[in-house]
Design an enzyme around this catalytic site. Sequence first.
Site, PDB file in Angstrom:
ATOM      1  CE  LYS A   1      20.798  16.683  35.486  1.00  0.00           C
ATOM      2  NZ  LYS A   1      21.276  16.108  36.788  1.00  0.00           N
ATOM      3  N   GLY A   2      18.176  22.913  34.109  1.00  0.00           N
ATOM      4  CA  GLY A   2      17.600  24.038  34.838  1.00  0.00           C
ATOM      5  C   GLY A   2      16.250  24.534  34.380  1.00  0.00           C
TER       6      GLY A   2
ATOM      7  CD  GLU B   1      19.604  28.539  29.589  1.00  0.00           C
ATOM      8  OE1 GLU B   1      18.983  27.570  30.046  1.00  0.00           O
ATOM      9  OE2 GLU B   1      20.834  28.509  29.371  1.00  0.00           O
ATOM     10  CG  ASP B   2      18.295  27.666  33.740  1.00  0.00           C
ATOM     11  OD1 ASP B   2      18.937  28.097  32.756  1.00  0.00           O
ATOM     12  OD2 ASP B   2      18.759  26.802  34.511  1.00  0.00           O
TER      13      ASP B   2
ATOM     14  CG  ASP C   1      26.403  33.744  34.641  1.00  0.00           C
ATOM     15  OD1 ASP C   1      26.556  34.938  34.876  1.00  0.00           O
ATOM     16  OD2 ASP C   1      27.070  32.854  35.203  1.00  0.00           O
TER      17      ASP C   1
ATOM     18  CE  LYS D   1      24.167  34.688  37.391  1.00  0.00           C
ATOM     19  NZ  LYS D   1      24.810  33.874  38.439  1.00  0.00           N
TER      20      LYS D   1
ATOM     21  NE  ARG E   1      19.201  20.164  38.879  1.00  0.00           N
ATOM     22  CZ  ARG E   1      19.912  20.897  38.019  1.00  0.00           C
ATOM     23  NH1 ARG E   1      19.423  22.024  37.564  1.00  0.00           N
ATOM     24  NH2 ARG E   1      21.086  20.479  37.610  1.00  0.00           N
TER      25      ARG E   1
HETATM   26  P1  IMP Z   1      26.180  30.871  30.836  1.00  0.00           P
HETATM   27  O1  IMP Z   1      26.654  29.988  29.747  1.00  0.00           O
HETATM   28  O2  IMP Z   1      27.305  31.465  31.624  1.00  0.00           O
HETATM   29  O3  IMP Z   1      25.201  31.937  30.367  1.00  0.00           O
HETATM   30  O4  IMP Z   1      25.463  29.982  31.912  1.00  0.00           O
HETATM   31  C1  IMP Z   1      24.255  29.433  31.703  1.00  0.00           C
HETATM   32  C2  IMP Z   1      24.062  28.186  32.516  1.00  0.00           C
HETATM   33  O5  IMP Z   1      24.879  28.177  33.710  1.00  0.00           O
HETATM   34  C3  IMP Z   1      22.626  28.168  32.967  1.00  0.00           C
HETATM   35  O6  IMP Z   1      21.844  27.452  32.072  1.00  0.00           O
HETATM   36  C4  IMP Z   1      22.733  27.518  34.323  1.00  0.00           C
HETATM   37  O7  IMP Z   1      22.625  26.129  34.173  1.00  0.00           O
HETATM   38  C5  IMP Z   1      24.109  27.860  34.823  1.00  0.00           C
HETATM   39  N1  IMP Z   1      24.080  29.034  35.717  1.00  0.00           N
HETATM   40  C6  IMP Z   1      24.513  30.290  35.474  1.00  0.00           C
HETATM   41  N2  IMP Z   1      24.329  31.094  36.521  1.00  0.00           N
HETATM   42  C7  IMP Z   1      23.740  30.318  37.468  1.00  0.00           C
HETATM   43  C8  IMP Z   1      23.273  30.576  38.787  1.00  0.00           C
HETATM   44  O8  IMP Z   1      23.335  31.696  39.337  1.00  0.00           O
HETATM   45  N3  IMP Z   1      22.727  29.511  39.427  1.00  0.00           N
HETATM   46  C9  IMP Z   1      22.613  28.276  38.894  1.00  0.00           C
HETATM   47  N4  IMP Z   1      23.023  28.002  37.659  1.00  0.00           N
HETATM   48  C10 IMP Z   1      23.586  29.011  36.946  1.00  0.00           C
END
Ligand code: IMP
Length: 175
Positions: A43-44, A99-100, A103, A131, A165
Site C-alpha cells: 500500500k505504501g 516503490e515507496d 530496504d 535504506k 500512513r
Molecule cells: P524490502 O523487501 O525489505 O526492501 O522492504 C520493502 C517493503 O517493506 C516496503 O515496500 C515497505 O512496505 C516495507 N518497509 C521497509 N522499510 C520500511 C520502513 O522503514 N517503514 C515502513 N515500511 C517499510
Amino acid sequence: MTAPEQLKVLLTKEEIRGGVARLAQEINRDYRGKHPLLLGILKGSFVFMADLIRLLEIPVEIDFVALSSYGSARVTSGEIKVVQGLRSKVKGRDVLVIEDIVDTGITVGYFIDYLKKKKPSSLKLCALFDKPSRRKVHVPIDYLGFTIPDRFVVGYGLDYDERFRHLPDLRFIED
Ligand code: IMP
C-alpha cells in the site's frame, strides 16, 4: 501507544515535495514521446504515486499491485507472494515500477524478476526512499528520491502496523 507527535521528523513535507518534483522532471525528460505504465506497489506507494503523476507532463497509465511478505511488521522475511495481480498488459510496454522504500530489496527484487518474464520493452525502478545499509538483494534504482539512514520510518504512505500512513512528513520511530 506511540502518538504521532512523539515521532521525530526525518524529512519534512516540503523536502519530500522537492524530491518528488525532481523525480518528476527526470521522468518527464526520459520518457518524452512515450506512454509508460507506472506500477505502484501497495500500500505504501499510493501517496507518492498520487503526488508524482500530477507533476508528469507525459501520458501515463497507472496500475497497482499488492505484494505481501511473510514476517513481522518491521522485517521482510524473504518470502513474497503476489496478493493482487496485475490487470494491465506488460508485454511491449515501458514499465516504471513505483516503490515507496527499498530496504532489503527483497520485495521489489522479486517483483522486477516477475515483471521481466512478462517481456516489457523497458523496465525501470523509481523509489522515493532507499535504506542501502540493509540491502540483501541488489536492485538498481533508476530514479531515487532520498537515501535515508537505517531507521524504521513512517508517514507519507508508510506505516507501522497500518498506523501513521496519513502523516505528511517522514518520521521515525526511536528504538
Ligand atoms: P524490502 O523487501 O525489505 O526492501 O522492504 C520493502 C517493503 O517493506 C516496503 O515496500 C515497505 O512496505 C516495507 N518497509 C521497509 N522499510 C520500511 C520502513 O522503514 N517503514 C515502513 N515500511 C517499510
